[in-house]
Structures are given as structure tokens and as C-alpha cells.
Design an enzyme around this catalytic site. Structure first.
Site, PDB file in Angstrom:
ATOM      1  N   ASP A 106       0.930   4.186  -0.239  1.00 47.04           N
ATOM      2  CA  ASP A 106      -0.279   4.228  -1.039  1.00 47.04           C
ATOM      3  C   ASP A 106      -1.521   4.116  -0.142  1.00 47.04           C
ATOM      4  O   ASP A 106      -1.592   3.215   0.699  1.00 47.04           O
ATOM      5  CB  ASP A 106      -0.218   3.041  -2.019  1.00 47.04           C
ATOM      6  CG  ASP A 106      -1.326   3.069  -3.040  1.00 47.04           C
ATOM      7  OD1 ASP A 106      -1.199   3.831  -4.015  1.00 47.04           O
ATOM      8  OD2 ASP A 106      -2.317   2.332  -2.852  1.00 47.04           O
ATOM      9  N   GLU A 118       0.160   9.181   0.848  1.00 51.53           N
ATOM     10  CA  GLU A 118      -0.651   9.424  -0.352  1.00 51.53           C
ATOM     11  C   GLU A 118      -2.115   9.290   0.029  1.00 51.53           C
ATOM     12  O   GLU A 118      -2.739   8.263  -0.177  1.00 51.53           O
ATOM     13  CB  GLU A 118      -0.301   8.417  -1.460  1.00 51.53           C
ATOM     14  CG  GLU A 118      -1.015   8.708  -2.777  1.00 51.53           C
ATOM     15  CD  GLU A 118      -2.181   7.772  -3.065  1.00 51.53           C
ATOM     16  OE1 GLU A 118      -2.524   6.948  -2.205  1.00 51.53           O
ATOM     17  OE2 GLU A 118      -2.737   7.889  -4.165  1.00 51.53           O
TER      18      GLU A 118
END
Lengths: 682, 682
Positions: free
Chosen positions: A399, A428
Site C-alpha cells: 500500500d 500500489e
């Protein structure tokens, strides 16, 4: 008078290089990322094709070899490089195992080939070559001196024949037999070794070719019917029952948002309401509570044993579980108590929460990567990956990696892969292009892309050309997503079901790796929190959802078909063979993907408009698609509908209805039976 | 439950980098040749503009500096880099002296600027910023701790005001005064220094901007009238009388083919006849006889003293003498006797002559750069340059450098320039493009080009775009020649006088350095030895020539005009500002050259056809040419004819007669007097 004056010889000159007799130059090596600073990427079984400019002074013939090895090995393997044009050479090797590999080049002046070439010219010009044959004999004797006994005898024998040879024409013919022997014992004393060793990171096949399905396990409660009230909290046990559904759609990676205990301080309510109601579940990205942090499982989902069992069950369905790794904490995370020095404090003594001024995210505290104990912090964060690898996970979706230092990721990924070269890291990062590419260069296996927002024909062609036909393709593996829990694009909101199908087909055929966030995607969920927002209404990020998987209009079947087409067609399993083709309609995008040998060629035409039917003439480069004889008809087989068409020549017509099947995904059949096959009837 | 398990912490991990808190990434630096392997080139006074991708994780503000120094100095000077778009930064410095320079970059996260930026947003959002002001005060106190006493007091005073400040709006305004002070004492403890130091070779101005005139001194006998018989052998004394003629044409480099004693063995006759007649003079490139070698002067030309006197006289006329350095020997060269080991022997004991099988060049023996005493050979050959530098020469035209090892030249040029950084080396390599570029990268100051054979509009635009608008321009300085003693192109043979003028104008305005071989060029000599040959009939390479400099039709005057235009217009003294512009006629080439500030803009339109008049519409990018208001007319001033035209808008018409003046060389006058200048009359 002597020209070699002692005065001039006496002047102190700078030091000559170690071996000034290395005459071969090697430069312009490709692939080579940032002067060799970063490795390229391959998956097991892929070829590494290397080109370089190789030349020397004068006109002597050269030999050049590509050297390659596993990083852990010391000896090089060799592959012959062949000259193309304009001093460009090409060679290749195949990587057979995961891990780090290295390659470089070596080149040398080749007097034997030079002599052979020149002798042919002299013979053709009917010159006296007696002395030249003696020069050739000298070369053979020199090779013999470098050869083991048996071969040395052969070479010496040839040298004697050559020196005594009367008919040079015969000699030339017969000499071909000795070339390979001389080459094997070439004099490489002054060979040029390219000044850099270049790296290859070799990953498992799934690092390149993968279909991801993202789902929130807490929304998966296994109950038979949707109740009217609040659904119960999902569990890993219940998720096991969802596995056949996901596997039937043909996915191979099942990605779960964070599964850790969730903090309570500043907990968010439904639809990101800053004030949570009792019973609200908050975002799973607010990681950590007194029940544990990044190495713990949220108790309502089950136990660590339940999770390991779920991973094993998924494997039985051909699904690898991917975990989300988000390096941020809820204020309740044990790290905050145990390592207060890993977080910034404000002058009033409070802990520094996350913010993007003037916005504040008080349910999250970021790590302070500039803290004095940064080494301790790095060690601990790397151990998070190791922990989950020990539980059976090898794929991680990281993330927001672009908000942690680049040096940290470069070290961490190398460190984890040193012990677990099969690990896969998906970056990401929907950020600026340079940081996205840097993350890929420094080690991320796959990367999110801007595909999500690229909807026009020009944008798609330009962007995927950048990703697949430039140096970017050597280090950046796109994983493209039509939607994510954070992104319900306006294009999907307004385009409805036709847009969902179009984006699915584009994602699955443009890129070797793609993913969807489901069941929101296959169920066509398209209501935003408010007009102008890309957030889902009733987003699973902040609440439990109960999904009716049998909802009419589900895309599950077409998704299954598309994933089957991807598995059946090797051309769709790589990004290297992508080419865009002209069409005369700006709403019709046409492209092909082909394997290097053209044995598998897939041609795609997509109507990009979710509202109207569009027709277009496609302009196809038949030779590049393996149609050898453009005068002969060829067959295109639509893998979506099963229809077969006979086409003829480069210009062909398509018409696509977004409310029916908005694309053709053709397999090209090169060889058709023609009337000539029936010659025997005549 | 604790998440920081001792088990995980205990696992042995790989070593973290030295400073993991270096958060700034610097990559994509330009110019940077082959990953920093080679330096770029500049002349004294030029700017080095450097761009790089500079970014860090997250959203903090950054600072970036370009560092530069003379290689011999240890301390860096700094120049501020400014952010452009997409994480690209740009900075510049100016090189003020010849020699080797270095540059690199440094960047760091800038918490003060970050804080200032965020504070403005918080204030605009009417947030309570009391704690934020205290954070700012902490940053100022930290800067004070790094500052000398007086500045530290200032900073501390500001810190106290800030911590006590009631009205943040006023604070924001006033803080601008303290920015510079904080910046000067920024915390660079975790700054990222770019991983490579990059080189610049700084040459004298003439390395970039030069007009060369080549002539054979032996054809320059100083006699008043051409006798009917064999002309006497020219001398340096007689050459002195030619100097005013060459200087009046505006040249600044006078280049002489080899001036050394010429061998007798296998001497060539006129027109390259393999059998010389008595009295034939052979090629001056057959260097060396019992009278000396590369450090001696051919006795018929005069003495070394005569040569030095000639060099001094040339200097008085603004002409630098350039010598030809051809590293090859006649079989009679003293080196052959004194250093037999520097040459290859054939098995029959004879010395290996030069050849390109099946062709043999028996009047020349090449050095064996692979011999055991290669270091001795290199030392001696380098001393040839030093010898002539000591005689007052600093410019060298190196014959066929691509047939000697690249490593040799790289060492030799660096070695000579270490003591004589003002030395200029022109690479005479008409070979394959990669070796030509390599020679430039490794150190040659200027390079011959393919201009000689590029005659069509497409070829010229494509080739000069490659030379001036790609990375090539950083290391390769073209010196373009319409003719040489080896090359009388078919284009000149068939095109006659118009072709000579066209090629002169192209050479002199496309490239900052150009040259002609005279008097053959200005006298329009165009008869080849035979049809299909590029050799001159009665080539000076093999015989003496008497030239009638007053021959009608001499181009001396137009050459003088063109060289004057080059001196008057700085745009023509660099290759950086070259742009090609569309025309609607394939025989009309249009381009402009501009100084970076657009103060000097030269627009050229050339009829490339030596036979017919051509007209064309030119399409001009007015803004790029400094025409700020495309609605206003502008003046173009033809520097060849003196004519002035008023043009209006981007499309303009030209018509060019090859038998008159086959080109326009316009100076653009941006600001014209218009009726508005006469407002005061109203």
C-alpha cells in the site's frame, strides 16, 4: 638523423591503461537500466535478448559472446552474439530458475576469421598466396599451443597441410572443418570484457501473467440469504466457501485487504464519517490495536490457524492468497507503545498523525523513517513480510509505497528475496510517473498503472506503447485494474454494464496481469458516494457488505470466458508482443499480441464507447501477424462468440455493439485449407 | 500480545545502506554520456545546462543544487536547480577556463519550505496553527545551531517571535525575509549526492567555431607567373606570401597535409601510378625517409626554423596552422630501422605493408599496435604531438584515426591535453557511424562528417538533426567539408559552380566549423581522374600543382563574404540553435540558427538544385524565431545581397536561382518601427 629523440621519450607521460591491446569496444548495451544501476526483470523460462555495439579499429573480423550466470555461481556460461548491421550485435540466453542472474559481454579480434575472409579475396583475385598460407599455418600452430593434446595434434596437422598446400582453392573449402576447432581455442588474452555486469531478477511465471481478484473477507459471512439488518462479520472459514466462486471465474491470485486488528482511536464511520457509530468497523488500513499489529489477525476474522487453513484451501483451488502490506499504524498499534521513537511527536507532546494539509487523518500515524533508530524500524518492517511468508503467503500488494523511502524498499525487497526469491511485490502507487518507475526499478515485481483513468483511444495506445515498447518494459510490469476499493471511475459510473465489459476486456488483453475488485466489479456496482466522487457509496472500506452473487447481469460468466482465453493463448501471457493498429474510428481501438514465433497471434478490436455501436476499418500489418501470403485469405476466430470469419488483405471491417459484445478477441489462423489442397481430386 | 517478536528481530538480515535516511532520488541526469563513461564538451564561456529527475517519497518540498568545479580543484561551486514539471529539475553553470571540469548534483528534503507551504494552507483553511508555529520555531532553532554566531542570533530571534506569534497571517508575510538565511544553513546531513561525477572537457573557442583552409605547401612556390613546365617545389618561405590571400577570405585555420620527409620505396607516380617517374614527388602521407620521420620537415619545404617562422607569420594574419598527423610509415622511415619490433613481419621475413585485400599499398607500412612494446610505441607517438606543440602548433588533423586502437587515442589525447588543454584534435574518420562517434566521445575535439555526401533535403535535415538535436551534440563537434584532396564528389563534378556555391553556403551556415580544400575549391576544380571516381585529375596528392588564383570565376569573394557573415552573427558560431523548417519544395532547404536569447537569429533558405531555379513557401515558427507578435510585420535582411524584405506571418515565399545567388542568408530584425512609433505626431 634519428626521429626518436631521447628528449621526447624522457618526458613524463600519464600512465597507459593496463592492457592497451584490448582493441574491441563494447558500448550501447541494451537492456541496461540507468548505466547498470538496476537489474532487468524476467520470469522463469523467458529469454534475455541482448544487443550491443561491438567494433574495433580497422577492418579485422571480431568474435563476441554473451556471458551469463546465476549470481551465486562464479563461472560464466557463453552464448554466441551475431552481427546485425551497423556494428550492432545480438545474442540471447534463457533464464531457467528464479533468483538473481548476471550478464555481460566479451569480444575479441579474430585473426583466423580475418585471415579466412582475406584469403578468399586474394584467391578470387588470383594473387600468389604462398606467404598467406604460411601465415594461416602460424595461426593454427598458435591455436594448437592453447589446445589440449588431441586437438593440438589435429591443428598442427592442418598447419602442416596448409604450409605445404599447393591448391589454395581446395584449402579454402576444406578449412571450414577446422574453424570450430580454432574458435574453441581462440586467443582471448586481449579480449575486451564489457565494463559492467548487468543484473536480471528472475521471478516465478505468475509475476508476469496473473489475474487478481480482490475481496474483503469481512464481507464474506457464508450465510445463505441476505438478512435485512446488519450482516454478520465475515470469517476466513466463511471465505473458504467463496473460493469455488472465485476459482470458477479463472483468477489465480486472491488479494485480501489488511486482515489485522483495527484501531479504535478516531475510528471512522460508514462512508468515511469522521464520527463512528457504535458497531462501525472502520477501515482495515487503520492497522493495530491492543490485539496486535502487522503480524496479527483481526480476531473477528478468525485465528492465525484459520488463516493458514484458508491459504491452503485457496491453493487447492489454484488461487494464491496475496496480502496487503500497509506500513502505517492506528494510534492503538503496539508499535506506538513499544517503539515511541519510531513516530514523530508534535511540540505539544502528541503523536504526529497523517495529514495532507489542510486535511488530517487522525486515525493513522505514519512511521518516522528519519528517526534515529531507522535501522531497527527497517528490520522490524522487513520481518513483517518474512512472518507472512512463513504462513504460506508469497504475494504482497504494498500500500502506498511511494510515501516510504525508496532506499528502504530497495533494501527490503532485496533482503526478503535473498531468502525467498519467489516472493512477489505489487506496488500500489498511483503517483507521479518518475516515482512509479523508480519503485519498479528498485525491485517491485508488478506495479499499478494509470490504466484506471485512461479511456480514450489515443491515451490507451500512447500509454501502453510507453509501457511495452520502450525500456520501461524491462523493469516495469503493469498490473491493470478497472476498479479498486478506492476508485470507481466516472467512466464506469456513467457507462454502466457496457463500460464494465469494455474495461474488463481491455485490462485482460492489453496487460498480462490485471485485477478487479469484486464482487463490486462483476456485480456492476456503480453508485458513487456523491456526484464527482470516485468513492463507492457504502464502501466496504468502512462497513460490512452483503453481496448477492446471483444478482442478474453478473459478469462472472464473461470474466470466466476471458480468463480462459488468456490461459489458452500464450500471446496474452506477456506484454512484449503488443502492437497497435490504425482504425478509422476514434472509438475503436485495435491491437494485436503475438508470441515471438508468431505461433499464437491474438487480434483485439474494442468499441470504447459504452453508449453507441461503432464500425471501423482496421488496417493490419499482415506480415507482422504471420500472414505470409497477403494474397491468400486468412481466418479470424472470435474467441468470445466462437464465430469465424474469412478475411482477405490488410483492410477489414468490424462493427461492435456495446450492449451486445463490445469487442472482438480474434485468434488468427494462418493456414487455411484452400482449393489447392484438393489438387488430388483433379 | 506484542507484535515485535524477538524471533523476527533475531533473523539475520542483509546490511542496510550506509545512510537509509537519504530520501532524495536523483536519476535521469542529462547530459550524461554512456553512464558517465565519457565527458561532454564545451568551449570557454559556454553554459552547461543540466537536467535531472529529482524526487523523494511523500510530498515534502526538496532543494537541489548543481555542483561543479575544475577537475584540479577540490571544492565544489554550487548553482541552484529549479523544478520544471513532472519531477524534472534544471540548473546551469558556465565554464570559464580550458581544461577538465566536473559536475554532479545534490538534493535534500527541505523541511522549512515544506512547513512554510503547509502553514499557508492551514492558515487559508482557518485552522488553529499554534502548534504549527512552534514546529516552525523548532526548525529555526535547528538552523541557528548550524549557523555562525551573528546569523544564529537572528534565527533564534525569529524562532522566539514565531513561537509567541498571535497573528499567523502577518508571520507568513514576514517570514519571507528569513527564508534565505534558513536555506544557507539547511540541514544536509542526509542529502543525496548523485552517485556519479560527470566530466566536461573545455576547449578554446576555436574548437567549436572555426573555418579551415587546407592547402599543399609544396604547390606554393611564390613565383610570379605559371611556367609551362614543371613548377618548382614550394617552400614555407613562399607559403608566407600566400597568407594574405587565405586571411582575406576570412579563414582562421590553415591546415597543411604532412610536411615530413617522404619515402622512396614503392613511390607512387602522378595520378597514383604504381610506377613513379624520376622527379615524381609521391604522396606526403608516405612519411619518413633517411632525412627523418614524424618530427622532421621535408627538406625541399625548408628547415624547422622556416616552419616555425611560417607559423608565426600565419598567426600575424589571424591564422592558426594545423598539422596533419598520419601514424603510418614509408618503408624508409627511421622507425623501421630503429624499432623493427613496432612492425609486423611476414613469414618470408619481409615487413607487412598496408593492404585492404586484395588491394596492396606497398609504399606504406602500418604500426603493429599489438606488438610487445606497445607502451613504447604509444609513448613515442604521443611525443610527436608534443614535439609540434613545442614548435607553436596546437591544432592537429589526425589521419584515419579509426585504424588505430580506440584505447590508444583515449590515452593519447588525455595525455597531451593534460599538459596542453588548448590542443585541438580533428578526427579524419569517414567510417561507420559508431566508430566515428566513439572517437569523438573518447576525446577528439572535432570530427569529419558525412556532410560531403549528403545532398538531398531529407538527408541534410535528418543528419544535422541527429548531430545537433540529440545527445550526439554533447560530444561530437562536426567539421564539414564540401571537398577534400581525397573527395571530389559527383555532385560537385556535375553541378559546377552553382553546386560549389550551394555546398559552401550549406557548410558554412549548417555547422559552426567547416573547411575547404583549396585552391581547388575556390577555383572550381571539378575534373575527376576518371568517370565514376571521386579522385581529382592531377591530384596534388601525387604531384605539384601551380594554381592561378586570379582565374575568372574564383569563389574567393563570396567565401570572404560568408566568413564575414559567420563572424558577425553569433548564431552561426554554435550548432545548438539549429532548427529545420518545412518548405513545399523538395529542392529548397530552410533552417534557422539562433542564440539562446534570440538576440541573433539567422534564417537560411538554399536551393539544393545546381541546375534550375526553384521557388518555395517557407513555414516559419515565428515565436521560436523571436517574433513576439505574429500579427506585426517583421524584416528579413539578406546578408548575401544586402536586400531587405518585409514579411508578415508564418508563410513566406522565396525564389532562388542557382546561377545567381542560390540562397538567402537572412538576419531577422524583430522590432520594426511601426506607425505606433509616430504616435507623438498625433
Amino acid at each position: 638523423m634519428t626521429t626518436t629523440g631521447s628528449k621526447a621519450r624522457g618526458r613524463k607521460r600519464t600512465k597507459a591503461p593496463e592492457d592497451g591491446r584490448r582493441r574491441v569496444v563494447i558500448e550501447g548495451v541494451a537492456p541496461e537500466i540507468d548505466g547498470g544501476r538496476f537489474p532487468i526483470k524476467r520470469v522463469v523460462g523467458e529469454a534475455v535478448v541482448v544487443e550491443a555495439d561491438v567494433f574495433a579499429d580497422g577492418h579485422d573480423a571480431l568474435s563476441c559472446r554473451l556471458l551469463y550466470r546465476r549470481e551465486a555461481e562464479s563461472g560464466w556460461s557463453e552464448s554466441r552474439m551475431e552481427a546485425l548491421v551497423n556494428d550492432r550485435w545480438r545474442g540471447a540466453f534463457r533464464v531457467s530458475e528464479v533468483g538473481r542472474w548476471r550478464y555481460t559481454l566479451v569480444g575479441w579480434v579474430d585473426p583466423w576469421t580475418t585471415w579466412r575472409r582475406d584469403l578468399a579475396k586474394r584467391v578470387a583475385a588470383r594473387q600468389d598466396v604462398a606467404v598467406d598460407l604460411r601465415i594461416g599455418a602460424e595461426l593454427l600452430r598458435a591455436a594448437a599451443a592453447r589446445a589440449p593434446e588431441e586437438e593440438a595434434e589435429l591443428l598442427t596437422g592442418w598447419a602442416e597441410r596448409l604450409a605445404a598446400e599447393a591448391d589454395p582453392g581446395i584449402t579454402l573449402l576444406e578449412l571450414a572443418a577446422v574453424d570450430e576447432l580454432v574458435e574453441r581455442h581462440a586467443d582471448r588474452a586481449h579480449a575486451t570484457l564489457y565494463e559492467r555486469e548487468l543484473g536480471v531478477v528472475v521471478d516465478p511465471e505468475r509475476a508476469l501473467f496473473s489475474a487478481w481478484y480482490e475481496m474483503f473477507p469481512r464481507s464474506c459471512d457464508g450465510a445463505d440469504a441476505p438478512p435485512d439488518g446488519e450482516p454478520p462479520h465475515g470469517t476466513f472459514r466463511a471465505c473458504e466457501e467463496r473460493l469455488p466462486y472465485v476459482a470458477a471465474m479463472g483468477f489465480d491470485v486472491l488479494y485480501l485487504p489488511p486482515i489485522h486488528p483495527i484501531g479504535r482511536t478516531h475510528r471512522k464511520g460508514r462512508n468515511n464519517d469522521p464520527r463512528a457509530e457504535p458497531g462501525d468497523v472502520d477501515s482495515p488500513w487503520a492497522i493495530g490495536s491492543e490485539e496486535g499489529g502487522h503480524k496479527a489477525v483481526h480476531p473477528q476474522l478468525g485465528t492465525l490457524d484459520d488463516f493458514r487453513r484458508f491459504v491452503a484451501r485457496a491453493g487447492e483451488h489454484g488461487l494464491e492468497v496475496a496480502l496487503d502490506v500497509a506500513f502505517q499504524c492506528s494510534p492503538d498499534h503496539p508499535y506506538v507503545r513499544e517503539h515511541p521513537d519510531w513516530f514523530k511527536r508534535r511540540p505539544d507532546g502528541t503523536i504526529q498523525y497523517a495529514e495532507n494539509p489542510p486535511k488530517k487523518y487522525e486515525d493513522i500515524v505514519p512511521f518516522d523513517f528519519e528517526c534515529a533508530d531507522w535501522r531497527g524500524l527497517w528490520q522490524e518492517l522487513a520481518s513483517v513480510f518474512t512472518f507472512w511468508i512463513e504462513q504460506g503467503v508469497r504475494i504482497f500488494r504494498v500500500d502506498n509505497p511511494h510515501t516510504k523511502p525508496f532506499a528502504f524498499w530497495e533494501w527490503l525487497i532485496a533482503d526478503v528475496k535473498a531468502a525467498h526469491p519467489e516472493a512477489v511485490f505489487l506496488s500500489e502507487a498511483f503517483t507521479r510517473p518518475k516515482p512509479m518507475y523508480r519503485l519498479a526499478k528498485l525491485g517491485f515485481t508488478q506495479s499499478y498503472t494509470y490504466f484506471t483513468w485512461r479511456t480514450s483511444k489515443w491515451e490507451l495506445a500512447q500509454y501502453f506503447t510507453e509501457l511495452t515498447a520502450t525500456e520501461v518494459r524491462e523493469f516495469f510490469r503493469p498490473n491493470v485494474w478497472p476498479n479498486t476499493p478506492d476508485i470507481l471511475t466516472e467512466h464506469l459510473q456513467l457507462g454502466g454494464r457496457p463500460a464494465f465489459v469494455q474495461r474488463l476486456l481491455l485490462a485482460a488483453t492489453l496487460a498480462a496481469s490485471y485485477g478487479i475488485y469484486g464482487p463490486a466489479f462483476e456485480l456492476g456496482e456503480l453508485v458513487p458516494r456523491e456526484r464527482g466522487s470516485e468513492e463507492y457509496l457504502h464502501s466496504e472500506k468502512y462497513q460490512l457488505r452483503r453481496w448477492d452473487l446471483d444478482r442478474p447481469g453478473s459478469l462472472a460468466e464473461i470474466i470466466a470466458l476471458v480468463n480462459r482465453i488468456r490461459r489458452d493463448n500464450p500471446a496474452l501471457q506477456s506484454n512484449a508482443g503488443l502492437r497497435f493498429h490504425p482504425t478509422d474510428n476514434d472509438q475503436v481501438l485495435c491491437y494485436s499480441k503475438a508470441t515471438p514465433d508468431l505461433a499464437n497471434v491474438v487480434l483485439v478490436a474494442v468499441n470504447l464507447d459504452p453508449h453507441s455501436t461503432h464500425a471501423a476499418w482496421l488496417e493490419l500489418p499482415l506480415a507482422e501477424l504471420g500472414i505470409e501470403d497477403p494474397a491468400q485469405p486468412f481466418q479470424v476466430h472470435d474467441l468470445l462468440t466462437g464465430a469465424r470469419y474469412q478475411w482477405h488483405g490488410p483492410r477489414n471491417f468490424v462493427q461492435l455493439d456495446p450492449h451486445g459484445v463490445p469487442a472482438h478477441v480474434f485468434r488468427l489462423r494462418h493456414r487455411l485449407r484452400s482449393e489447392r489442397d484438393f489438387d488430388y481430386f483433379l
